[in-house]
Write a protein that holds these residues in place. Structure first.
Motif, PDB file in Angstrom:
ATOM      1  N   GLY A 114      45.231  35.053  36.612  1.00  0.00           N
ATOM      2  CA  GLY A 114      45.520  34.861  35.200  1.00  0.00           C
ATOM      3  C   GLY A 114      46.610  35.787  34.715  1.00  0.00           C
ATOM      4  N   ARG A 115      47.124  35.519  33.525  1.00  0.00           N
ATOM      5  CA  ARG A 115      48.224  36.287  32.968  1.00  0.00           C
ATOM      6  C   ARG A 115      47.644  37.496  32.243  1.00  0.00           C
ATOM      7  NH1 ARG A 115      52.487  36.790  29.294  1.00  0.00           N
ATOM      8  NH2 ARG A 115      54.433  36.460  30.393  1.00  0.00           N
ATOM      9  N   ASN A 116      47.177  38.450  33.020  1.00  0.00           N
ATOM     10  CA  ASN A 116      46.555  39.611  32.400  1.00  0.00           C
ATOM     11  C   ASN A 116      46.794  40.846  33.256  1.00  0.00           C
ATOM     12  OD1 ASN A 116      44.708  39.479  34.606  1.00  0.00           O
ATOM     13  ND2 ASN A 116      43.596  37.893  33.496  1.00  0.00           N
ATOM     14  N   LEU A 117      46.270  41.971  32.796  1.00  0.00           N
ATOM     15  CA  LEU A 117      46.504  43.229  33.490  1.00  0.00           C
ATOM     16  C   LEU A 117      45.906  43.199  34.895  1.00  0.00           C
ATOM     17  CD1 LEU A 117      45.891  45.790  30.616  1.00  0.00           C
ATOM     18  CD2 LEU A 117      48.051  44.990  31.544  1.00  0.00           C
ATOM     19  N   GLY A 118      44.845  42.381  35.092  1.00  0.00           N
ATOM     20  CA  GLY A 118      44.219  42.303  36.406  1.00  0.00           C
ATOM     21  C   GLY A 118      45.193  41.887  37.484  1.00  0.00           C
ATOM     22  N   THR A 119      46.052  40.906  37.148  1.00  0.00           N
ATOM     23  CA  THR A 119      47.060  40.460  38.122  1.00  0.00           C
ATOM     24  C   THR A 119      47.961  41.611  38.521  1.00  0.00           C
ATOM     25  OG1 THR A 119      47.095  38.321  37.050  1.00  0.00           O
ATOM     26  CG2 THR A 119      48.903  38.813  38.533  1.00  0.00           C
ATOM     27  N   ILE A 120      48.392  42.369  37.522  1.00  0.00           N
ATOM     28  CA  ILE A 120      49.329  43.453  37.778  1.00  0.00           C
ATOM     29  C   ILE A 120      48.669  44.521  38.638  1.00  0.00           C
ATOM     30  CG2 ILE A 120      50.751  45.203  36.698  1.00  0.00           C
ATOM     31  CD1 ILE A 120      51.108  43.352  34.363  1.00  0.00           C
ATOM     32  N   VAL A 121      47.421  44.861  38.301  1.00  0.00           N
ATOM     33  CA  VAL A 121      46.719  45.872  39.089  1.00  0.00           C
ATOM     34  C   VAL A 121      46.533  45.385  40.519  1.00  0.00           C
ATOM     35  CG1 VAL A 121      44.517  47.056  39.388  1.00  0.00           C
ATOM     36  CG2 VAL A 121      45.539  46.897  37.127  1.00  0.00           C
ATOM     37  N   LEU A 122      46.152  44.102  40.658  1.00  0.00           N
ATOM     38  CA  LEU A 122      45.920  43.560  41.998  1.00  0.00           C
ATOM     39  C   LEU A 122      47.186  43.594  42.836  1.00  0.00           C
ATOM     40  CD1 LEU A 122      43.782  42.271  43.775  1.00  0.00           C
ATOM     41  CD2 LEU A 122      44.497  40.037  42.938  1.00  0.00           C
ATOM     42  N   MET A 123      48.314  43.214  42.232  1.00  0.00           N
ATOM     43  CA  MET A 123      49.564  43.229  42.989  1.00  0.00           C
ATOM     44  C   MET A 123      49.950  44.646  43.377  1.00  0.00           C
ATOM     45  SD  MET A 123      52.041  40.252  41.670  1.00  0.00           S
ATOM     46  CE  MET A 123      52.830  40.342  43.260  1.00  0.00           C
TER      47      MET A 123
END
Lengths: 245, 257, 321
Positions: A114-123
């Motif tokens: 999803g377009r959220n901070l989780g994506t960024i942290v995961l990457m």
């Protein structure tokens, strides 16, 4: 002369040279904004661009990503060290992942998380993971055999060997791994924020770049450097605490 | 013994690969995701086949490979030099090592306009970006490697009256090979990213350029095919580095290839 | 004068150009958003041979978008750029950046359309209350148009989100992360045809933007001032190509090929989204509106001085009416 003083002197000298080069017309101010413009943009960044919140966002994203990379990476690295088969089979793969432009897979991550901070942290975590795994394996592999022999001669069992010999001997390399994981995580996090136009400092840099405010953009880059400074100080403290006196 | 080891490694890798492919295919067919983003393995395979038989693709591959090689050579040498200089003295280390750490995570892509102004719009600016990117992991790895040199060895060297340079060559360098290679392996990764991202931003050839063209045309299987090639390229580079990496003590017992 | 006549006139004028200009001139052009109809002019013109006939050897470089194109021109790496956003140009000009406008590239916003996932209950901008609405980047034409469309529909509770390029946007809409997406042809056409998404609005629904130049052809000061003659030939060949693109159906095939679209989709794109009038070369139209928008969005601190404006607008050639 103390270390930080030398650094400050070097930075000052380079800054003056840069300013001079611009004044002499050797550097084009539209492509390379001079230091005085960059410094002048900093107050506006803090007040107009919500800098504190963006700084905190990027900092926390990187922190979370590094934690994730350590939590998953150290056990994996240990596994690759313990099992010679797994180590020989998969170390090249892990090194290969470290070399892969994971950043280009961001549309895939966007869809999955999803377009959220989780994506960024995961990457960020995925980016930092290979370095942590490789350095963990390197750290344990590099244990001096004489230490192992001494431990065995004292009759240490497997667990004791790990906690009393392997781990302490590997701490410097492990710390290195954490630092590298942080660096890779932060690079990718700021990069993804930049590409996806979401998040903290990376989004700010993208925005400023779009608005062609180059001086402010490089000012924002200074704050990215500040984030990594904070992390470095943190990891140094933690390493000192972990290393037996 | 070695041959049996090799085939066991191959078997383990094969099993892992099959598992991963099965998981991907399952995800692709599950319907949980938008059809475009997770194409089936068969589609990607077909796209890869099409790519490999297209001569234009090989030209793009050649361009990117040269850019990455150049970036590693330049960034790597500068990184090793910087690492040795910074890690070599206590003052230098205290002053500059933190600076290196702090500069490393800046998104180098913001410096692309400067590099274009200096090196033009062709592959040279991509090499420069790749070199700038890979400088940092190499310098950091070597600098910390310098710090981990066995002090006993250093004291022995001093008692023999070896000069600074000689000490560097005979004591530091051999124990630096491992961190140098590790640094270069990590540097390869960021060099590839640096070259690809700058190809995406401004170019007319290279694998990054190709990938973004496919993305823009919504030809996602082809885009994945290009990324697979990039992975393979990086993996091959790693294999080369692995060959020259000095063995750890456990490995030198000859039980791993 | 009909288009064929005009093209012939241009070509016939060539022998009368000075001898020096007849030698092949190298021109490096940065093109953003490759595969879009309005940015394909250089590629098509080169393929047909108009630029070669004008004695120009084009080298095309592709960028990730208008900002990179502009930066490539400002840094002097290329001679000219296609598809640079008007507001970004004004921002740079206000800071005295070394860049000049060669001509208007595209007028109006007829190329941009908005859509929603089928079955989401959204069929027009009136349904956008409390939803997320996509545009490419802050200050872009899609940003301005979507804001205006929301205003016209009387919606104040929608949230605008910059989502980047059309492909990324489509993925996000179809995965349910954004409610109303934006796109440029032909991205989204296959999904629309398959009934997976519905059309919600378009740039054509905002009449006051219709005549405004939103994208320009830009160039370095060197190209416009020292190589003015080559710049003129460049624009003339560009103009010939535009004529050809609306006359010759090969343009449709090439567009379909480059954009991974079907012939029918290419026909639709040219007919409904890219009126020839929008591509006409000339000085940027309705510049005052652009300056006002730039002021409102804080892209420029104050309007351009007459000096800055004169320096920016050294348009070397305009097609005869």
């Amino acid at each position: 002369m103390k270390g930080p003083a030398l650094l400050a002197a070097t930075v000052l000298a380079l800054g003056l040279a840069w300013q001079g080069a611009t004044a002499m017309g050797w550097l084009d101010p539209f492509t390379v904004p001079p230091p005085d413009e960059i410094l002048a943009s900093l107050p506006q960044l803090v007040t107009d661009e919500d800098l504190a919140r963006r700084f905190a966002t990027t900092f926390l994203e990187a922190f979370a990503a590094a934690l994730l990379a350590v939590a998953v990476g150290v056990p994996l690295g240990l596994l690759l060290h313990r099992s010679r088969l797994a180590g020989a089979a998969f170390e090249p793969w892990v090194a290969g992942i470290a070399a892969a432009p994971l950043v280009l897979l961001y549309p895939l991550f966007l869809v999955l998380v999803g377009r959220n901070l989780g994506t960024i942290v995961l990457m960020g975590a995925v980016a930092g993971l290979p370095a942590m795994v490789l350095k963990t394996k390197e750290g344990f592999d590099g244990t001096r055999p004489v230490l192992l022999h001494v431990a065995k001669s004292y009759g240490f069992g497997g667990r004791q060997v790990f906690w009393k010999v392997l781990l302490p001997s590997a701490v410097p390399t492990l710390a290195n791994g954490v630092r590298l994981a942080l660096v890779f995580a932060l690079i990718n996090i700021v990069g993804v924020e930049f590409l996806v136009n979401f998040g903290g400092l990376g989004q700010l840099i993208a925005d400023l770049s779009d608005r062609y405010e180059l001086a402010a953009m490089y000012g924002a880059v200074l704050f990215v450097i500040l984030v990594s400074t904070c992390f470095f100080v943190l990891t140094e403290r933690v390493e000192r605490w972990l290393r037996p006196a | 013994m070695a041959a049996a080891g090799l085939s066991r490694i191959a078997a383990v890798r094969l099993a892992a690969a099959v598992l991963l492919l099965a998981a991907w295919e399952a995800a692709s067919w599950s319907g949980l995701f938008y059809r475009g983003v997770l194409p089936s393995v068969v589609q990607i395979g077909a796209a890869l086949g099409g790519l490999l038989s297209d001569p234009a693709f090989w030209r793009h591959l050649g361009t990117t490979a040269m850019e990455v090689a150049g970036a590693l050579a330049i960034g790597g040498s500068l990184g090793i030099a910087a690492g040795v200089l910074v890690g070599g003295g206590r003052l230098a280390r205290r002053a500059y090592e933190p600076a290196l750490h702090d500069l490393a995570p800046t998104p180098k892509i913001v410096f692309l306009p400067i590099l274009i102004a200096l090196f033009g719009v062709g592959p040279s600016s991509k090499v420069a970006m790749g070199a700038l990117s890979c400088f940092f992991p190499v310098a950091l790895s070597v600098a910390s490697g310098m710090a981990l040199v066995d002090p006993v060895h250093l004291r022995v060297a001093r008692s023999f009256g070896l000069s600074r340079l000689r000490t560097l060559r005979s004591v530091h360098l051999p124990s630096l090979v491992r961190p140098m290679v590790t640094g270069l392996r990590l540097g390869l990764g960021v060099a590839v990213i640096g070259c690809l991202l700058s190809e995406i931003k401004l170019s007319n050839r290279g694998l990054g350029f190709l990938a973004i063209q496919f993305y823009g045309q919504f030809r996602i299987p082809e885009m994945y095919a290009v990324l697979i090639v990039v992975f393979a390229l990086a993996g091959f580079g790693n294999l080369l580095f692995a060959r020259i990496q000095p063995r750890g003590q456990a490995e030198s017992k000859g039980e791993t290839p | 004068m009909n288009p064929t006549r005009r093209a012939l006139a241009g070509v016939l004028a060539l022998p009368f150009l000075s001898r020096a200009s007849r030698a092949e001139d190298a021109v490096k052009v940065a093109v953003g958003q490759r595969g879009a109809w309005d940015t394909s002019v250089c590629a098509f013109g080169d393929r047909v041979g108009f630029f070669k006939e004008a004695g120009l050897a084009l080298e095309l470089l592709f960028t990730d978008g208008g900002t990179e194109t502009q930066q490539a021109v400002i840094s002097g790496g290329v001679d000219a750029g296609v598809g640079a956003g008007m507001l970004a140009i004004l921002g740079a000009a206000a800071r005295n950046a070394p860049l000049r406008i060669l001509s208007s590239n595209f007028r109006g916003a007829s190329d941009t359309f908005w859509y929603a996932k089928a079955g989401s209950g959204i069929t027009s901008f009136k349904d956008a209350g409390g939803k997320t609405v996509a545009f490419s980047t802050n200050g872009s034409s899609s940003n301005l148009v979507s804001s205006r469309l929301l205003q016209l529909a009387g919606v104040t509770t929608a949230r605008g989100v910059p989502t980047g390029n059309p492909v990324a946007t489509l993925t996000q809409v179809m995965s349910g992360q954004i409610d109303i997406g934006y796109s440029l042809p032909p991205i989204g056409f296959p999904d629309r045809e398959a009934g997976r998404l519905v059309y919600v609005g378009s740039g054509r629904d905002v009449p006051e933007f219709r005549d405004q130049t939103v994208r320009c052809l830009i160039a370095t000061p060197g190209f416009v001032e020292q190589r003015r003659e080559a710049a003129v030939r460049f624009l003339q060949a560009y103009d010939c190509t535009i004529d050809w693109m609306y006359r010759d159906d090969r343009a449709l095939d090439w567009f379909a090929e480059g954009a991974n679209a079907t012939r029918a989709q290419a026909v639709r794109a040219r007919a409904e989204f890219y009126p020839k009038e929008a591509m006409r070369l000339g000085p940027p139209a309705n510049l005052d509106l652009s300056v006002q928008q730039a002021l409102d969005l804080k892209r420029i601190p104050r309007p351009l001085t007459p000096d800055q404006q004169a320096r920016l607008l050294q348009v070397p050639w305009t097609p005869p009416a």
